[in-house]
Design a protein around this motif. Sequence first.
Motif, PDB file in Angstrom:
ATOM      1  N   ALA A   1      26.092  44.684  30.167  1.00 31.76           N
ATOM      2  CA  ALA A   1      26.104  45.746  31.181  1.00 31.76           C
ATOM      3  C   ALA A   1      27.252  45.533  32.167  1.00 31.76           C
ATOM      4  CB  ALA A   1      24.764  45.791  31.914  1.00 31.76           C
ATOM      5  N   ILE A   2      27.432  44.282  32.584  1.00 32.62           N
ATOM      6  CA  ILE A   2      28.509  43.982  33.538  1.00 32.62           C
ATOM      7  C   ILE A   2      29.875  44.304  32.923  1.00 32.62           C
ATOM      8  CG2 ILE A   2      29.665  42.082  34.742  1.00 32.62           C
ATOM      9  CD1 ILE A   2      26.849  40.813  35.107  1.00 32.62           C
TER      10      ILE A   2
ATOM     11  N   THR B   1      30.902  39.144  38.137  1.00 37.79           N
ATOM     12  CA  THR B   1      30.857  40.440  38.821  1.00 37.79           C
ATOM     13  C   THR B   1      31.118  40.298  40.307  1.00 37.79           C
ATOM     14  OG1 THR B   1      29.443  42.334  39.334  1.00 37.79           O
ATOM     15  CG2 THR B   1      28.322  40.227  39.095  1.00 37.79           C
TER      16      THR B   1
ATOM     17  N   PRO C   1      22.364  41.322  30.116  1.00 39.65           N
ATOM     18  CA  PRO C   1      22.971  41.679  31.405  1.00 39.65           C
ATOM     19  C   PRO C   1      24.508  41.595  31.380  1.00 39.65           C
ATOM     20  CG  PRO C   1      21.048  40.285  31.767  1.00 39.65           C
ATOM     21  CD  PRO C   1      21.264  40.342  30.282  1.00 39.65           C
ATOM     22  N   ASP C   2      25.045  40.582  30.686  1.00 41.95           N
ATOM     23  CA  ASP C   2      26.507  40.449  30.625  1.00 41.95           C
ATOM     24  C   ASP C   2      27.169  41.645  29.938  1.00 41.95           C
ATOM     25  OD1 ASP C   2      26.550  38.110  31.998  1.00 41.95           O
ATOM     26  OD2 ASP C   2      26.920  36.812  30.272  1.00 41.95           O
TER      27      ASP C   2
ATOM     28  N   ASP D   1      18.898  41.969  36.772  1.00 39.87           N
ATOM     29  CA  ASP D   1      19.581  40.760  36.291  1.00 39.87           C
ATOM     30  C   ASP D   1      21.079  40.955  36.065  1.00 39.87           C
ATOM     31  OD1 ASP D   1      17.087  39.471  36.255  1.00 39.87           O
ATOM     32  OD2 ASP D   1      16.686  40.239  34.240  1.00 39.87           O
ATOM     33  N   THR D   2      21.628  42.056  36.556  1.00 40.76           N
ATOM     34  CA  THR D   2      23.076  42.227  36.412  1.00 40.76           C
ATOM     35  C   THR D   2      23.782  41.949  37.741  1.00 40.76           C
ATOM     36  OG1 THR D   2      23.111  44.594  36.950  1.00 40.76           O
ATOM     37  CG2 THR D   2      22.737  43.999  34.638  1.00 40.76           C
TER      38      THR D   2
END
Lengths: 151, 151
Positions: A31-32, A91, A28-29, A85-86
Amino acid sequence: MKKTLALLTLAATATLLTAPAQAQFAKPDDAIKYRKAAFTVMGAHFGRIGAMVNGKAPFDAKAAAENADLVATMSHLPWSAFGPDTDLGDTKAKPEIWKEQAKFKQGAEKLQAEAAKLAAAAKTGNLDNLKAAFGPTAETCKACHDAFRAK
Amino acid sequence: MKKTLALLTLAATATLLTAPAQAQFAKPDDAIKYRKAAFTVMGAHFGRIGAMVNGKAPFDAKAAAENADLVATMSHLPWSAFGPDTDLGDTKAKPEIWKEQAKFKQGAEKLQAEAAKLAAAAKTGNLDNLKAAFGPTAETCKACHDAFRAK
């Protein structure tokens, strides 16, 4: 019937927004980080057009066209990175993104449409055309930031 | 004569690398954030091609072509953001970037050339062509990272 349709639309939208992210980002990190980077690049090039539109930089038709093409290209990138989960991590994304996915998707598509118009306007080489297309594009940024990004 | 030419080349290169940055970024930190973002986006899309090339993701010709086009587009962006006073701050950029600007510029141009070949290879829709172009592109990333990016 209306409700079923709405639910189907929501499900389809959710799939659109989440499926690519799962496939494309290991964590997820990641993607962020990616979506923030895409917004940073988009914002920088949009800002350069803004400077010309607002008379803070001299009008340069070639640069305006290049910047607008980049904005249009980048306008397609961040959305697949708002997957599951993002919502947590480093963020400013608000929970509304996942609660109102149809509205979020509409906002993304509106930006893409306006950015394409901006790129077309920039290609005319005419500052007035650029100015006319800049405002509506900027409004799509602001509308989504107001609704979906924490201050 | 040779020395004069070398100095002139160096001066021209320095101008190329610094002039746009001064014009385009309000603060050195903005330039640093921008160039890191451009590399992040480039790396993400290059990584997706890598996954196909290395058999970790199924080959998708359309996605490969889109990713390679993005890599080629992004390969032009970071360099103007290595201007004066952007050697300090939240960056892994090594001082060698500013000491060896001709070499740095050559590295950037090599990446751009290989990324353009990668995009052309991806457009053929043939995985073997993609594989053949991927390695040389990856080598240009590594060469510059080894020389110009701190671990």
